[in-house]
Motif scaffolding. Structure first.
Motif: not given
Length: 319
Positions: A22-23, A25-26, A29, A71-72, A75, A112, A114
């Motif tokens: 997730l980090r 992908l952040q 993006e 995503l945040e 996470e 999502v 992922v």
């Protein structure tokens, strides 16, 4: 303490992988969003501005920002489950403090893309049962976070939001985007129009005469400002300490060699000093005569020193 179950051990490892994913992908993006913003700024800067194309790209930028925010949130929920992994032990129902995080992760896994998020969903379904997972997928009975539901909605951005994004991008990259139709028009006459003197936005200029009457210090400051600065002469590198006054010479004057009356003044003072001493000898009696004799002896010594100085000055002039 009993050892952790295999499902819990796998879930702990998968949650760590999910947080790292997730980090990543952040960051990805956010980088793509910056590139899109530069492209939009270029479209706004072109002549004429390609406004329609910029609006389409702005909608894509808005979706990217929403995805980063989602995503945040995911996470944070993953970190919560990882920190309370011991509460997932056993076979009982889901704890009330973890229900929102578990259902939000399961709900978002269908929307999502992922891989690690899908793995976490399967492990949570194995832990709490298929019926619990089905309810979470469709949000039956609630439990999913409202923030996650809002971020996953597929809605077209409003015109106000698109216009606000365009203005912000233009301001960030220094592009003169112009004035939007929804913004209020500027006042007639511009900034130099005839405004009322009592307007609170622009104060009235007070004349200096009124300020001087109100405060005398203002007048002094004005006079000091009008007075030209005095010229400061360079300081002489030669400094001579003034001679200390004595009873014979209460007001000593220091003269440099070569000045007018420099040597002559020293010669002319000697007869006056001798006359003063002679007068003291003629008028004094007893102990006064002794003091006068001492003064005459001291003066004769000064005469010798003055003669030596005159001789040296004469030798220097000959050179």
């Amino acid at each position: 303490m009993p050892p952790p179950s295999p499902v819990t051990s796998k879930l702990k490892t998968t949650l760590k992988l999910l947080i790292s994913r997730l980090r990543h992908l952040q960051t990805k993006e956010s980088s793509l969003s910056k590139q899109t913003r530069r492209t939009i700024a270029t479209l706004l800067e072109s002549n004429p501005p390609r406004l329609e194309s910029a609006k389409i790209r702005v909608e894509n930028t808005i979706r990217q920002d929403i995805l980063v925010e989602l995503l945040e949130i995911l996470e944070l929920y993953s970190e919560l489950l990882l920190a309370r992994i011991h509460m997932l032990e056993g076979t009982g129902p889901c704890d009330v403090g973890l229900e929102e995080a578990v259902k939000s992760l399961i709900y978002a896994s269908q929307r999502v893309e992922v891989k690690e998020l899908g793995m976490v969903r399967d492990l949570l379904a194995a832990r709490f049962g298929k019926e619990f997972a089905l309810q979470a997928r469709e949000n039956l009975g609630g439990g999913v976070s409202e923030r996650v539901l809002r971020k996953l909605r597929v809605d077209t951005p409003s015109e106000e939001l698109v216009g606000a994004y365009l203005k912000e991008i233009a301001r960030t990259y220094g592009v003169d985007f112009g004035r939007d139709e929804s913004s209020p028009p500027p006042p007639e006459g511009g900034e130099q129009g005839d405004d009322d003197d009592d307007s609170p936005s622009k104060g009235r200029k007070i004349p200096v005469a009124e300020l001087e009457l109100a405060d005398p210090k203002v007048g002094k400051l004005v006079e000091d400002a009008k007075t030209p600065p005095r010229k400061v002469l360079p300081k002489s590198p030669i400094h001579v300490a003034p001679a200390s006054p004595s009873s014979e010479n209460p007001h000593p004057v220091v003269r440099m060699p070569g000045q007018a009356g420099g040597a002559g003044a020293g010669v002319q003072r000697q007869p006056q000093a001798r006359a003063v001493v002679g007068k003291g000898l003629g008028d004094a009696s007893g102990g006064g005569m002794v003091h006068a004799a001492q003064a005459s002896g001291a003066k004769s010594k000064e005469d010798k020193e003055v003669d030596d100085l005159l001789a040296r000055f004469a030798a220097l002039k000959k050179r």
